[in-house]
Motif scaffolding. Sequence first.
Motif, PDB file in Angstrom:
ATOM      1  N   LEU A   1      25.701  28.871  44.762  1.00  0.00           N
ATOM      2  CA  LEU A   1      26.906  28.049  44.880  1.00  0.00           C
ATOM      3  C   LEU A   1      28.090  28.681  44.162  1.00  0.00           C
ATOM      4  N   LEU A   2      27.873  29.173  42.957  1.00  0.00           N
ATOM      5  CA  LEU A   2      28.966  29.814  42.223  1.00  0.00           C
ATOM      6  C   LEU A   2      29.398  31.128  42.866  1.00  0.00           C
ATOM      7  N   ARG A   3      28.458  31.862  43.437  1.00  0.00           N
ATOM      8  CA  ARG A   3      28.832  33.104  44.136  1.00  0.00           C
ATOM      9  C   ARG A   3      29.758  32.800  45.306  1.00  0.00           C
ATOM     10  N   VAL A   4      29.448  31.738  46.038  1.00  0.00           N
ATOM     11  CA  VAL A   4      30.286  31.368  47.178  1.00  0.00           C
ATOM     12  C   VAL A   4      31.649  30.876  46.699  1.00  0.00           C
ATOM     13  N   LEU A   5      31.663  29.996  45.704  1.00  0.00           N
ATOM     14  CA  LEU A   5      32.922  29.424  45.231  1.00  0.00           C
ATOM     15  C   LEU A   5      33.821  30.439  44.530  1.00  0.00           C
ATOM     16  N   SER A   6      33.226  31.450  43.890  1.00  0.00           N
ATOM     17  CA  SER A   6      34.031  32.454  43.185  1.00  0.00           C
ATOM     18  C   SER A   6      34.206  33.735  43.997  1.00  0.00           C
ATOM     19  N   PHE A   7      33.871  33.684  45.270  1.00  0.00           N
ATOM     20  CA  PHE A   7      33.996  34.839  46.163  1.00  0.00           C
ATOM     21  C   PHE A   7      33.249  36.056  45.628  1.00  0.00           C
ATOM     22  N   GLY A   8      32.076  35.824  45.056  1.00  0.00           N
ATOM     23  CA  GLY A   8      31.209  36.907  44.623  1.00  0.00           C
ATOM     24  C   GLY A   8      31.457  37.451  43.228  1.00  0.00           C
ATOM     25  N   TYR A   9      32.342  36.843  42.469  1.00  0.00           N
ATOM     26  CA  TYR A   9      32.653  37.372  41.134  1.00  0.00           C
ATOM     27  C   TYR A   9      31.740  36.845  40.035  1.00  0.00           C
ATOM     28  N   TYR A  10      31.304  35.590  40.139  1.00  0.00           N
ATOM     29  CA  TYR A  10      30.463  35.019  39.093  1.00  0.00           C
ATOM     30  C   TYR A  10      29.344  34.232  39.749  1.00  0.00           C
ATOM     31  N   PRO A  11      28.182  34.253  39.248  1.00  0.00           N
ATOM     32  CA  PRO A  11      27.641  34.992  38.121  1.00  0.00           C
ATOM     33  C   PRO A  11      27.373  36.440  38.499  1.00  0.00           C
ATOM     34  N   PRO A  12      27.348  37.307  37.502  1.00  0.00           N
ATOM     35  CA  PRO A  12      27.107  38.720  37.786  1.00  0.00           C
ATOM     36  C   PRO A  12      25.650  38.950  38.189  1.00  0.00           C
ATOM     37  N   ALA A  13      25.321  40.184  38.447  1.00  0.00           N
ATOM     38  CA  ALA A  13      23.955  40.544  38.830  1.00  0.00           C
ATOM     39  C   ALA A  13      22.981  40.159  37.719  1.00  0.00           C
ATOM     40  N   GLN A  14      21.709  40.059  38.075  1.00  0.00           N
ATOM     41  CA  GLN A  14      20.685  39.653  37.116  1.00  0.00           C
ATOM     42  C   GLN A  14      20.618  40.573  35.909  1.00  0.00           C
ATOM     43  N   SER A  15      20.882  41.845  36.091  1.00  0.00           N
ATOM     44  CA  SER A  15      20.761  42.795  34.988  1.00  0.00           C
ATOM     45  C   SER A  15      21.870  42.618  33.945  1.00  0.00           C
ATOM     46  N   THR A  16      22.965  41.966  34.308  1.00  0.00           N
ATOM     47  CA  THR A  16      24.073  41.737  33.390  1.00  0.00           C
ATOM     48  C   THR A  16      23.861  40.415  32.651  1.00  0.00           C
ATOM     49  N   ARG A  17      24.160  40.414  31.349  1.00  0.00           N
ATOM     50  CA  ARG A  17      24.007  39.183  30.568  1.00  0.00           C
ATOM     51  C   ARG A  17      25.031  38.141  30.990  1.00  0.00           C
ATOM     52  N   HIS A  18      24.557  36.946  31.173  1.00  0.00           N
ATOM     53  CA  HIS A  18      25.423  35.808  31.437  1.00  0.00           C
ATOM     54  C   HIS A  18      24.678  34.541  31.034  1.00  0.00           C
ATOM     55  N   ASN A  19      25.378  33.433  31.009  1.00  0.00           N
ATOM     56  CA  ASN A  19      24.795  32.172  30.560  1.00  0.00           C
ATOM     57  C   ASN A  19      24.041  31.522  31.713  1.00  0.00           C
ATOM     58  N   ARG A  20      22.732  31.722  31.732  1.00  0.00           N
ATOM     59  CA  ARG A  20      21.901  31.182  32.814  1.00  0.00           C
ATOM     60  C   ARG A  20      21.895  29.657  32.800  1.00  0.00           C
ATOM     61  N   PHE A  21      21.928  29.059  31.606  1.00  0.00           N
ATOM     62  CA  PHE A  21      21.916  27.600  31.532  1.00  0.00           C
ATOM     63  C   PHE A  21      23.198  27.011  32.111  1.00  0.00           C
ATOM     64  N   ALA A  22      24.336  27.642  31.885  1.00  0.00           N
ATOM     65  CA  ALA A  22      25.601  27.146  32.431  1.00  0.00           C
ATOM     66  C   ALA A  22      25.582  27.180  33.958  1.00  0.00           C
TER      67      ALA A  22
END
Length: 71
Positions: free
Chosen positions: A32-53
């Motif tokens: 859902l976030l990939r679609v809404l942000s046109f592919g910018y967020y969340p990054p690829a799995q290998s990049t650190r990001h807030n999975r809970f958010a």
Amino acid sequence: MIDVAGWICRVLVLELLARAIEKLFYWPGWALLRVLSFGYYPPAQSTRHNRFAVALFAAISVMSVILIPFN
């Protein structure tokens, strides 16, 4: 002593709830976030990001869709 046991139980329950939300809603939130942000967020799995958010966004979105008809 009972206050400490109650606090420990509360922390454990909240941690289990957070993990359950993350396991159930991460991938729908990711898509859902990939679609809404046109592919910018969340990054690829290998990049650190807030999975809970990401998962929490999906959980809130699903609850909103479920609860809107009852309003």
